[in-house]
Write a protein that holds these residues in place. Sequence first.
Motif, PDB file in Angstrom:
ATOM      1  N   SER A  88       0.832  -1.210   0.000  1.00 47.38           N
ATOM      2  CA  SER A  88       0.000   0.000   0.000  1.00 47.38           C
ATOM      3  C   SER A  88       0.861   1.252   0.000  1.00 47.38           C
ATOM      4  CB  SER A  88      -0.941   0.001   1.211  1.00 47.38           C
ATOM      5  OG  SER A  88      -0.246   0.258   2.416  1.00 47.38           O
ATOM      6  N   SER A 112       1.201   3.265  -3.950  1.00 47.29           N
ATOM      7  CA  SER A 112       0.273   4.380  -3.743  1.00 47.29           C
ATOM      8  C   SER A 112       0.383   5.441  -4.826  1.00 47.29           C
ATOM      9  CB  SER A 112       0.535   5.024  -2.374  1.00 47.29           C
ATOM     10  OG  SER A 112       1.817   5.633  -2.361  1.00 47.29           O
ATOM     11  N   LEU A 142      -5.205   6.531   3.148  1.00 44.49           N
ATOM     12  CA  LEU A 142      -5.549   5.839   1.907  1.00 44.49           C
ATOM     13  C   LEU A 142      -6.811   6.425   1.275  1.00 44.49           C
ATOM     14  CD1 LEU A 142      -4.883   2.127   2.977  1.00 44.49           C
ATOM     15  CD2 LEU A 142      -3.480   3.520   1.460  1.00 44.49           C
ATOM     16  N   CYS A 170      -6.972   8.373  -2.262  1.00 45.88           N
ATOM     17  CA  CYS A 170      -7.850   7.840  -3.304  1.00 45.88           C
ATOM     18  C   CYS A 170      -8.710   8.952  -3.908  1.00 45.88           C
ATOM     19  CB  CYS A 170      -8.727   6.729  -2.708  1.00 45.88           C
ATOM     20  SG  CYS A 170      -9.825   5.941  -3.896  1.00 45.88           S
ATOM     21  N   ALA A 184      -5.834   5.044  -7.633  1.00 43.53           N
ATOM     22  CA  ALA A 184      -7.078   5.196  -6.875  1.00 43.53           C
ATOM     23  C   ALA A 184      -7.695   3.837  -6.567  1.00 43.53           C
ATOM     24  CB  ALA A 184      -8.067   6.073  -7.655  1.00 43.53           C
ATOM     25  N   ALA A 185      -7.718   2.946  -7.571  1.00 41.08           N
ATOM     26  CA  ALA A 185      -8.260   1.604  -7.364  1.00 41.08           C
ATOM     27  C   ALA A 185      -7.433   0.816  -6.342  1.00 41.08           C
ATOM     28  CB  ALA A 185      -8.314   0.848  -8.689  1.00 41.08           C
ATOM     29  N   LEU A 204      -5.541   2.086  -3.959  1.00 39.66           N
ATOM     30  CA  LEU A 204      -5.733   2.698  -2.647  1.00 39.66           C
ATOM     31  C   LEU A 204      -7.060   2.280  -2.026  1.00 39.66           C
ATOM     32  CD1 LEU A 204      -4.348   6.213  -3.560  1.00 39.66           C
ATOM     33  CD2 LEU A 204      -3.372   4.701  -1.832  1.00 39.66           C
ATOM     34  N   LEU A 205      -8.108   2.188  -2.861  1.00 36.50           N
ATOM     35  CA  LEU A 205      -9.404   1.735  -2.358  1.00 36.50           C
ATOM     36  C   LEU A 205      -9.314   0.293  -1.861  1.00 36.50           C
ATOM     37  CD1 LEU A 205     -12.404   2.344  -1.947  1.00 36.50           C
ATOM     38  CD2 LEU A 205     -12.811   1.569  -4.288  1.00 36.50           C
TER      39      LEU A 205
END
Length: 460
Positions: free
Chosen positions: A276, A280, A336, A340, A398-399, A401-402
């Motif tokens: 993560s 990132s 996170l 995102c 973004a994906a 991080l989600l």
Amino acid sequence: MTVTGTLALSVFTAVLGSLEFGYNIGVINAPQKIIEEDYNATWVHRYGQPIPTGTLTSLWSLSVAIFSIGGMLSSFCVGFISEWLGRRKAMLINNLFAFIGGSLMGLSKLCRSFEMMILGRFIIGAYCGLASGLTPMYVGEIAPTSLRGALGTLHQLAIVTGILIAQILGLESLLGSEDLWPVLLGLTVVPTVLQMSLLPFCPESPRFLYIIRCQEHHAKSGLRRLTGRQEVGDMLAEMKEEKRRMDMERKVSIAELFRSPLYRQPVVISIMLQLSQQLSGINAIFYYSTSIFMKAGVQSPVYATIGAGVVNCAFTVVSLFLVERMGRRTLHMLGLAGMCICAVIMTMALALLDSVPWMSYISMLSIFGFVAFFEVGPGPIPWFFVDLCGPYVFLIFAALLLFFLIFTFFRVPETRGKTFDQISANFHQRSAGGMMDMDMDMDMDKPSTELDYLGEESIN
């Protein structure tokens, strides 16, 4: 829990290694063109003709990448060296790598040798690989449980501060000039000399002395110096219990770490949290920032990039004060989630930049927001990610991080205010509970007394 002078000195001395780590990450970027010109001058001096473009590219790429190779190789030795020499002595001896590496880089121009530059980068990388393991290990072991999170954040703060110092000193008006770039690279010996001077006044990790070396008297003496208390029986009792549990644990192989339900969960969580950080997109942010600042009309985009570095440091300080109040898990999820959202906004702003010029300012705000949330949550792990997706690369981040946000929410336990032993016991309980549930699913037809017995055995 009060912070004693000895504790403050020990933590400050240790994180000088992190400062040097960050400095050597950031120092090589600003003077790139000038160093390449020097490589060409050296080649002309030796062979009487300009350096071929492909050779120059290869030499520069090697100069940058070999730092990571040195760090990767030395990081494998952290566990062995820290137990063989002890945490403090290992940091002390590690400074020899920094001194040799910094000296080679600083003298490379004078000696007209890009080989010295490359070798220096490799050696300083080896130093940073060891420091990145030894520093948080030492700080985590000497810090009281109630302050471990806050003091542990200083490792990250020192790294981003080192990067910022390198960015500032790397300006052409300071040390990033044709004549002074060797000084810029050689300055890495300054924190080295300072750390070598201060480490003899710092105590060895009491946890290492008691658990690894079985030296109770020395461990008690170290605890007294770090806490300022004469009565340290409660802390010693915690370490005794931790040692007792560790002595009961059998040695396991790398393969068993992933096969055994007892170890699999903490290992998977550790890997996912590291991913993560590294996936990132923080370095992609810095990669795009210069062009975004230029399109926004900033006359000197390098100063805007330094501004992002200031945000980097400032929000690491914010994290320092929040980590013990909100907890690691909560801050990680907050970071996170914020990153995102900023990544999605940045994608839209970059996509509309040509048709809607004022979107460049939204992009700038998104950059600062992304960096701020990064330092509140995941923390700085330098890694460069080049993608052919253009501005839409941030949708990938973004994906990711989600996904990491959801994983942290469901799978990562809170560790605030807990000892190493309590954290370990929590994982053991979770693993035992999982094994018990599995047994119950498979054996529902067994009498309840037998099920109770199986559950009790799993927990024990």
